[in-house]
Scaffold this motif. Sequence first.
Motif, PDB file in Angstrom:
ATOM      1  N   ARG A 221       0.833  -1.217   0.000  1.00 35.24           N
ATOM      2  CA  ARG A 221       0.000   0.000   0.000  1.00 35.24           C
ATOM      3  C   ARG A 221       0.860   1.256   0.000  1.00 35.24           C
ATOM      4  NH1 ARG A 221      -1.424   3.705   3.639  1.00 35.24           N
ATOM      5  NH2 ARG A 221      -0.309   2.630   5.325  1.00 35.24           N
ATOM      6  N   ARG A 222       1.873   1.271   0.852  1.00 36.07           N
ATOM      7  CA  ARG A 222       2.731   2.449   0.961  1.00 36.07           C
ATOM      8  C   ARG A 222       3.537   2.673  -0.322  1.00 36.07           C
ATOM      9  NH1 ARG A 222       4.136   4.455   6.138  1.00 36.07           N
ATOM     10  NH2 ARG A 222       3.045   3.479   7.885  1.00 36.07           N
ATOM     11  N   LEU A 223       4.046   1.583  -0.900  1.00 38.17           N
ATOM     12  CA  LEU A 223       4.806   1.717  -2.147  1.00 38.17           C
ATOM     13  C   LEU A 223       3.923   2.297  -3.250  1.00 38.17           C
ATOM     14  CD1 LEU A 223       6.766  -1.671  -2.118  1.00 38.17           C
ATOM     15  CD2 LEU A 223       7.737   0.606  -1.752  1.00 38.17           C
ATOM     16  N   GLY A 224       2.677   1.870  -3.318  1.00 40.08           N
ATOM     17  CA  GLY A 224       1.762   2.413  -4.319  1.00 40.08           C
ATOM     18  C   GLY A 224       1.467   3.878  -4.127  1.00 40.08           C
ATOM     19  N   ASN A 225       1.577   4.367  -2.889  1.00 39.04           N
ATOM     20  CA  ASN A 225       1.269   5.769  -2.580  1.00 39.04           C
ATOM     21  C   ASN A 225       2.426   6.729  -2.829  1.00 39.04           C
ATOM     22  OD1 ASN A 225      -1.348   5.201  -1.815  1.00 39.04           O
ATOM     23  ND2 ASN A 225      -0.887   5.048   0.372  1.00 39.04           N
ATOM     24  N   ILE A 226       3.568   6.218  -3.250  1.00 36.04           N
ATOM     25  CA  ILE A 226       4.699   7.105  -3.549  1.00 36.04           C
ATOM     26  C   ILE A 226       4.326   8.038  -4.699  1.00 36.04           C
ATOM     27  CG2 ILE A 226       7.063   7.206  -4.444  1.00 36.04           C
ATOM     28  CD1 ILE A 226       7.560   4.469  -3.135  1.00 36.04           C
ATOM     29  N   ILE A 227       4.553   9.331  -4.511  1.00 37.24           N
ATOM     30  CA  ILE A 227       4.366  10.300  -5.597  1.00 37.24           C
ATOM     31  C   ILE A 227       5.685  10.430  -6.340  1.00 37.24           C
ATOM     32  CG2 ILE A 227       3.899  12.713  -6.168  1.00 37.24           C
ATOM     33  CD1 ILE A 227       2.004  12.805  -3.780  1.00 37.24           C
ATOM     34  N   VAL A 228       5.666  10.095  -7.626  1.00 36.37           N
ATOM     35  CA  VAL A 228       6.909  10.043  -8.401  1.00 36.37           C
ATOM     36  C   VAL A 228       7.098  11.255  -9.308  1.00 36.37           C
ATOM     37  CG1 VAL A 228       6.933   7.538  -8.367  1.00 36.37           C
ATOM     38  CG2 VAL A 228       5.855   8.716 -10.284  1.00 36.37           C
ATOM     39  N   ALA A 229       6.004  11.925  -9.642  1.00 31.29           N
ATOM     40  CA  ALA A 229       6.095  13.043 -10.593  1.00 31.29           C
ATOM     41  C   ALA A 229       4.770  13.820 -10.563  1.00 31.29           C
ATOM     42  CB  ALA A 229       6.365  12.523 -12.001  1.00 31.29           C
ATOM     43  N   TYR A 230       4.734  14.873 -11.402  1.00 30.65           N
ATOM     44  CA  TYR A 230       3.510  15.651 -11.559  1.00 30.65           C
ATOM     45  C   TYR A 230       3.272  15.884 -13.047  1.00 30.65           C
ATOM     46  CZ  TYR A 230       3.801  16.509  -6.551  1.00 30.65           C
ATOM     47  OH  TYR A 230       3.860  16.334  -5.196  1.00 30.65           O
ATOM     48  N   THR A 231       2.007  16.064 -13.393  1.00 32.57           N
ATOM     49  CA  THR A 231       1.665  16.387 -14.773  1.00 32.57           C
ATOM     50  C   THR A 231       1.861  17.884 -14.998  1.00 32.57           C
ATOM     51  OG1 THR A 231      -0.651  16.799 -14.220  1.00 32.57           O
ATOM     52  CG2 THR A 231      -0.041  14.526 -14.812  1.00 32.57           C
ATOM     53  N   ARG A 232       1.644  18.324 -16.237  1.00 29.88           N
ATOM     54  CA  ARG A 232       1.811  19.755 -16.539  1.00 29.88           C
ATOM     55  C   ARG A 232       0.823  20.624 -15.755  1.00 29.88           C
ATOM     56  NH1 ARG A 232       4.984  21.433 -20.796  1.00 29.88           N
ATOM     57  NH2 ARG A 232       6.017  19.747 -21.940  1.00 29.88           N
ATOM     58  N   ASP A 233      -0.331  20.068 -15.429  1.00 27.57           N
ATOM     59  CA  ASP A 233      -1.285  20.846 -14.634  1.00 27.57           C
ATOM     60  C   ASP A 233      -1.183  20.517 -13.139  1.00 27.57           C
ATOM     61  OD1 ASP A 233      -2.270  18.326 -14.921  1.00 27.57           O
ATOM     62  OD2 ASP A 233      -4.280  18.905 -15.597  1.00 27.57           O
ATOM     63  N   ARG A 234       0.001  20.017 -12.737  1.00 26.74           N
ATOM     64  CA  ARG A 234       0.389  19.830 -11.340  1.00 26.74           C
ATOM     65  C   ARG A 234      -0.399  18.728 -10.615  1.00 26.74           C
ATOM     66  NH1 ARG A 234       3.467  24.338  -9.772  1.00 26.74           N
ATOM     67  NH2 ARG A 234       4.341  25.239 -11.678  1.00 26.74           N
ATOM     68  N   LYS A 235      -0.936  17.760 -11.324  1.00 27.43           N
ATOM     69  CA  LYS A 235      -1.598  16.644 -10.675  1.00 27.43           C
ATOM     70  C   LYS A 235      -0.553  15.565 -10.359  1.00 27.43           C
ATOM     71  CE  LYS A 235      -6.158  17.276 -12.768  1.00 27.43           C
ATOM     72  NZ  LYS A 235      -7.208  16.676 -13.643  1.00 27.43           N
ATOM     73  N   PRO A 236      -0.625  14.968  -9.161  1.00 24.96           N
ATOM     74  CA  PRO A 236       0.391  13.979  -8.796  1.00 24.96           C
ATOM     75  C   PRO A 236       0.250  12.676  -9.571  1.00 24.96           C
ATOM     76  CG  PRO A 236      -1.298  14.099  -7.105  1.00 24.96           C
ATOM     77  CD  PRO A 236      -1.597  15.214  -8.076  1.00 24.96           C
ATOM     78  N   VAL A 237       1.378  12.067  -9.861  1.00 28.25           N
ATOM     79  CA  VAL A 237       1.426  10.737 -10.469  1.00 28.25           C
ATOM     80  C   VAL A 237       2.007   9.794  -9.425  1.00 28.25           C
ATOM     81  CG1 VAL A 237       2.356   9.314 -12.325  1.00 28.25           C
ATOM     82  CG2 VAL A 237       1.771  11.717 -12.767  1.00 28.25           C
ATOM     83  N   TYR A 238       1.274   8.724  -9.125  1.00 32.21           N
ATOM     84  CA  TYR A 238       1.669   7.791  -8.070  1.00 32.21           C
ATOM     85  C   TYR A 238       2.350   6.549  -8.658  1.00 32.21           C
ATOM     86  CZ  TYR A 238      -1.344  10.500  -4.941  1.00 32.21           C
ATOM     87  OH  TYR A 238      -1.915  11.502  -4.194  1.00 32.21           O
ATOM     88  N   ALA A 239       3.112   5.863  -7.813  1.00 30.11           N
ATOM     89  CA  ALA A 239       3.742   4.614  -8.251  1.00 30.11           C
ATOM     90  C   ALA A 239       2.686   3.605  -8.684  1.00 30.11           C
ATOM     91  CB  ALA A 239       4.599   4.045  -7.115  1.00 30.11           C
ATOM     92  N   ARG A 240       1.538   3.629  -8.032  1.00 34.23           N
ATOM     93  CA  ARG A 240       0.472   2.689  -8.410  1.00 34.23           C
ATOM     94  C   ARG A 240      -0.065   2.969  -9.809  1.00 34.23           C
ATOM     95  NH1 ARG A 240      -1.982   5.764  -4.178  1.00 34.23           N
ATOM     96  NH2 ARG A 240      -3.540   7.248  -4.975  1.00 34.23           N
TER      97      ARG A 240
END
Length: 560
Positions: A221-240
């Motif tokens: 669960r925790r690994l899936g919740n890692i935020i790895v990047a953001y989109t151009r409109d600043r939305k988070p992209v998660y490992a999941r």
Amino acid sequence: MIKKVGSDIEIARAAKMQPVEKIAEKLGIPEKHLFRYGPSKAKVDLHYVDSLKSRPDGKLILVTAITPTPAGEGKTTTTVGLGDGLNRIGKKAIICLREPSLGPCFGVKGGAAGGGYAQVVPMEDINLHFTGDFHAIGTANNLLAALIDNHIYWGNELGIDPRRISWRRVLDMNDRALRSIVSSLGGVANGYPREDGFDITVASEVMAIFCLASDLDDLTRRLGNIIVAYTRDRKPVYARDLKAEGPMTVLLKDALAPNLVQTLENNPAFIHGGPFANIAHGCNSVIATRSALKLADYVVTEAGFGADLGAEKFFDIKCRKTGLKPSAAVIVATIRALKMHGGVAKEDLGKENVEALKKGLENLARHVENVKRFGVPPVVAINRFVADTDAELAALKQACAGLGTEAIECTHWADGSAGTEALAHRVVQIAESGKSSFQTLYPDDMPLWDKVRTIAKSLYGASDIIADKKVRDQFAEFQKAGFGHYPICVAKTQYSFSTDSNLKGAPSNHVVPVREVKLSAGAEFLVVICGEIMTMPGLPKVPSANHIKLNAQGEVEGLF
């Protein structure tokens, strides 16, 4: 008088180790639940660990220290010595330590297996590759990094902005050349060139998650919740979103089982996980600590560097997140280190200087008061050196009495458990008294910025914290996004209460500059980077690696 002893590695090599099955037998662990790594190392099956949940907990003892100096303090040595001392006086005790990083082993600090006659063994294995946990953690971290770049290469369906990738690669070695790099050079076939960088493995969020996860499901669960990047409109992209949590868990499934070894006196020790305390949260794994509490009456664990770093994170992150409640704390100090805090140069530490000692006691006093803020009663362990004089010892003991605590002389480095009997008895007294009323420094619902200010003002003696508008805005964004209940993990120099490593003693009214803030959504805390601290250290001019080699008998030399 303290006797002269051999080098750490000579003592460790002469140790008469028992088979790891015998060590497990002392804890009541059946042999069938061990996964052996040779005759003296084993992992304990996670299914067996899970079966212990209904057992009552033993007493948890934290070992912390004054602000470190080049003179040395001996926190890990004291942790081992106290564990042996408790067993010596008839208590069933286990020690829980972090695994050493190769960075310090080949850099400047050396290993982390204790010293003298208070060591965990096999010392060379523990300080080098051990059971491969760090390899697994680094590989899982770098798999996620590879999946990010691969996703962009094959069309970037998630709309990742390559300029806003926050996930970095890691390596368990001090290598300043990799702090900031440009990756994917060499043409179209190699992907999209972008700025990238490496941290040391012990600073990875995967390491933090590994040490805070309660089981494999929680790890996933925790690994899936890692935020790895953001989109151009600043939305988070998660490992999941990259479907990374499954394969990362597979890489970590065996590593998550705690490592069982022994002390020189054949007492049990769990050594598992290893986040640095100056750039991460500085505590061994929750799984190892909880397992130990179910298997013993006393569990002695340490938290990295001084109490302003490791102990604060142990209390405010590890205990907050897991419900652990320490019964006592040991603050390790040496007269040599306190004299350095009082202004004495390293080459002059062998000379008696009671006045400098008294000045340096300001550092110890602040650590004592800081530990008391958490409701945990402290005792001071004086890790004695040969050159310490009776006048200096008397001044230190008198000062501690004035602080409402006791200073107990310890000679475990030279005498093993015999040198910590008095400390062990006192720790038992404190733990059994029920006087610990543990509390965290700040509540969950305090705003993030105020949490940082509370740590700086209450524990560091700072007058305030400052940051650029960009950093303040990040705090506000994280607060608004629903992460306001997260605790704070401060990354700063270990050598001072301030962010200036040259300010010894107990500086007050300084300002703590917050340079950067990072969200560790998987570990569930915010990393607040202060001053000039680096998440990838460098090697010194003359690294320890220069002196490490194999001798004619094929034995390791130069490791310490």
